[in-house]
Design a protein around this motif. Structure first.
Motif, PDB file in Angstrom:
ATOM      1  N   ALA A  97       0.753  -1.173   0.169  1.00 34.32           N
ATOM      2  CA  ALA A  97      -0.157   0.004   0.077  1.00 34.32           C
ATOM      3  C   ALA A  97       0.912   1.282   0.054  1.00 34.32           C
ATOM      4  O   ALA A  97       2.007   1.188   0.448  1.00 34.32           O
ATOM      5  N   LYS A  98       0.352   2.283  -0.647  1.00 31.40           N
ATOM      6  CA  LYS A  98       1.204   3.501  -0.840  1.00 31.40           C
ATOM      7  C   LYS A  98       0.850   4.325   0.571  1.00 31.40           C
ATOM      8  O   LYS A  98       1.807   4.973   1.198  1.00 31.40           O
ATOM      9  N   ALA A  99      -0.330   3.973   1.331  1.00 31.83           N
ATOM     10  CA  ALA A  99      -0.655   4.631   2.510  1.00 31.83           C
ATOM     11  C   ALA A  99      -1.689   4.024   3.174  1.00 31.83           C
ATOM     12  O   ALA A  99      -2.633   3.410   2.392  1.00 31.83           O
ATOM     13  N   ILE A 161     -12.442   2.912  11.283  1.00 31.67           N
ATOM     14  CA  ILE A 161     -12.396   2.739   9.822  1.00 31.67           C
ATOM     15  C   ILE A 161     -11.016   2.734   9.005  1.00 31.67           C
ATOM     16  O   ILE A 161      -9.974   3.442   9.485  1.00 31.67           O
ATOM     17  N   LEU A 162     -10.740   1.872   8.122  1.00 32.75           N
ATOM     18  CA  LEU A 162      -9.498   1.392   7.686  1.00 32.75           C
ATOM     19  C   LEU A 162      -9.605   2.211   6.111  1.00 32.75           C
ATOM     20  O   LEU A 162     -10.423   1.828   5.428  1.00 32.75           O
ATOM     21  N   ALA A 163      -8.894   3.169   5.884  1.00 36.95           N
ATOM     22  CA  ALA A 163      -8.670   3.523   4.584  1.00 36.95           C
ATOM     23  C   ALA A 163      -7.174   3.065   4.041  1.00 36.95           C
ATOM     24  O   ALA A 163      -6.183   3.319   4.615  1.00 36.95           O
ATOM     25  N   VAL A 164      -7.236   2.633   2.863  1.00 40.13           N
ATOM     26  CA  VAL A 164      -5.784   2.149   2.237  1.00 40.13           C
ATOM     27  C   VAL A 164      -5.730   2.684   0.676  1.00 40.13           C
ATOM     28  O   VAL A 164      -6.849   2.346   0.062  1.00 40.13           O
ATOM     29  N   ASN A 165      -4.676   2.961   0.387  1.00 47.64           N
ATOM     30  CA  ASN A 165      -4.283   3.345  -1.110  1.00 47.64           C
ATOM     31  C   ASN A 165      -3.440   2.315  -1.518  1.00 47.64           C
ATOM     32  O   ASN A 165      -2.267   2.306  -1.344  1.00 47.64           O
ATOM     33  N   ARG A 166      -3.965   1.566  -2.589  1.00 44.45           N
ATOM     34  CA  ARG A 166      -3.086   0.391  -3.156  1.00 44.45           C
ATOM     35  C   ARG A 166      -3.175   0.826  -4.610  1.00 44.45           C
ATOM     36  O   ARG A 166      -4.246   0.705  -5.399  1.00 44.45           O
ATOM     37  N   ALA A 167      -1.864   1.086  -5.407  1.00 45.53           N
ATOM     38  CA  ALA A 167      -2.053   1.313  -6.665  1.00 45.53           C
ATOM     39  C   ALA A 167      -2.976   2.617  -7.139  1.00 45.53           C
ATOM     40  O   ALA A 167      -3.586   2.520  -8.135  1.00 45.53           O
ATOM     41  N   ASP A 168      -2.930   3.433  -6.179  1.00 44.99           N
ATOM     42  CA  ASP A 168      -3.931   4.560  -6.536  1.00 44.99           C
ATOM     43  C   ASP A 168      -5.409   4.405  -6.425  1.00 44.99           C
ATOM     44  O   ASP A 168      -6.035   5.395  -7.123  1.00 44.99           O
ATOM     45  N   LYS A 169      -5.532   3.345  -5.705  1.00 48.00           N
ATOM     46  CA  LYS A 169      -7.069   2.887  -5.853  1.00 48.00           C
ATOM     47  C   LYS A 169      -7.446   2.836  -4.101  1.00 48.00           C
ATOM     48  O   LYS A 169      -6.743   2.168  -3.319  1.00 48.00           O
ATOM     49  N   LEU A 200      -2.852  12.707   3.577  1.00 46.76           N
ATOM     50  CA  LEU A 200      -1.858  11.708   3.767  1.00 46.76           C
ATOM     51  C   LEU A 200      -2.381  10.652   2.579  1.00 46.76           C
ATOM     52  O   LEU A 200      -1.307   9.858   1.965  1.00 46.76           O
ATOM     53  N   MET A 201      -3.711  10.491   2.359  1.00 44.28           N
ATOM     54  CA  MET A 201      -3.829   9.187   1.349  1.00 44.28           C
ATOM     55  C   MET A 201      -3.615   9.626  -0.087  1.00 44.28           C
ATOM     56  O   MET A 201      -3.237   8.627  -0.803  1.00 44.28           O
ATOM     57  N   ILE A 202      -3.389  10.739  -0.498  1.00 37.82           N
ATOM     58  CA  ILE A 202      -3.366  10.777  -1.762  1.00 37.82           C
ATOM     59  C   ILE A 202      -1.697  11.572  -2.012  1.00 37.82           C
ATOM     60  O   ILE A 202      -1.227  11.763  -3.167  1.00 37.82           O
ATOM     61  N   GLY A 203      -0.958  11.512  -0.811  1.00 38.85           N
ATOM     62  CA  GLY A 203       0.528  11.813  -0.968  1.00 38.85           C
ATOM     63  C   GLY A 203       0.779  13.251  -0.858  1.00 38.85           C
ATOM     64  O   GLY A 203       2.145  13.388  -1.259  1.00 38.85           O
ATOM     65  N   THR A 204       0.005  14.075  -0.667  1.00 40.99           N
ATOM     66  CA  THR A 204       0.314  15.519  -0.696  1.00 40.99           C
ATOM     67  C   THR A 204       0.972  16.010   0.596  1.00 40.99           C
ATOM     68  O   THR A 204       1.427  16.986   0.804  1.00 40.99           O
ATOM     69  N   THR A 205       0.824  15.163   1.742  1.00 38.81           N
ATOM     70  CA  THR A 205       1.654  15.342   2.868  1.00 38.81           C
ATOM     71  C   THR A 205       2.140  14.476   3.371  1.00 38.81           C
ATOM     72  O   THR A 205       1.917  13.056   2.999  1.00 38.81           O
TER      73      THR A 205
END
Length: 250
Positions: A97-99, A161-169, A200-205
């Motif tokens: 995961a990216k985040a 709640i779990l939020a996961v960014n995998r391969a920009d999804k 955090l999830m989209i990688g801007t911080t």
């Protein structure tokens, strides 16, 4: 050529010394082999860093120690680049995961960090008015899902709640009592949480940037179990700074 010029050339030739010795083919080959060895040795020394801080014997000692120091640094640098590349590749194909963040309704990020510690979860827990957020460190495979499963199992009654960014999804799922439940659209989550969650999830911080901006951040890795249990006891005893909403620690 005139006779005078010929006589002058003969005179110069006679002035040149004659060693009386001519190198054999074997001697020439030995000389070339020796030269090649010296050249290679010189190249090896030139490739090594030289310590100019001293002189004389100290300089020679510096040359002797420099190759060992250099060899100990270069592999680490190469390994670091390779590791970064592997992680980036795993992120692109979704194996890493990216985040990943766990969003709670706890009023205290310190309490959330204590819960993470006793659940063996490595995370940075960030204070937010809307509810404390845990930024997960283990992003490999199903690490994020395992983390929230452990948290909601160990702290009975705590939902998250779990939020996961995998391969920009982005995937957003509600968890309670160690079980995954309803999935949510990311915009619904972002509308109900602090602004930094989406960043955090989209990688801007990053966590470091949030810390520089003054965010209150607690590292679960800085606690041992005894300290974590003390924090939990203080919050549950006096009800200040956080609540598990009638949850209990298993």
């Amino acid at each position: 050529m005139s006779a005078d010029e010929h006589d002058n050339n003969d005179s110069r030739d006679q002035d040149l010394p004659d060693s009386g010795h001519h190198l054999s083919e074997e001697e020439v080959e030995r000389a070339l082999a020796s030269f090649e060895a010296e050249f290679n040795e010189g190249q090896n020394q030139a490739d090594q860093p030289v310590d100019h801080s001293g002189s004389g014997v100290d300089d020679e000692a510096g040359l002797d120690s420099a190759p060992a120091d250099e060899s100990s640094v270069e592999p680490d640098g190469a390994d670091g680049v390779a590791a970064d590349f592997d992680q980036e590749l795993e992120g692109l194909i979704g194996n890493r995961a990216k985040a990943a963040v766990m969003v709670t309704r706890l009023a205290s990020a310190e309490l959330l960090a204590a819960f993470c510690q006793i659940s063996d979860i490595s995370a940075y827990c960030i204070q937010a008015r809307e509810g404390a957020v845990a930024v997960l460190r283990n992003l490999d495979g199903d690490g994020p899902e395992a983390a929230i499963r452990d948290l909601t199992t160990v702290v009975s009654g705590l939902s998250a709640i779990l939020a996961v960014n995998r391969a920009d999804k982005l995937e957003v799922t509600l968890w309670i009592s160690g079980q995954s439940g309803q999935t949510l659209a990311p915009p619904i989550l972002f509308a109900a949480t602090a602004d930094f969650v989406e960043d955090l999830m989209i990688g801007t911080t990053t966590v470091d940037r949030l810390r520089q901006d003054g965010a209150a951040i607690f590292d679960s890795g800085e606690y041992n179990r005894e300290k974590a249990m003390g924090i939990i006891a203080s919050h549950t005893r006096f009800g200040a700074g956080g609540s598990t909403r009638k949850g209990r620690v298993e």
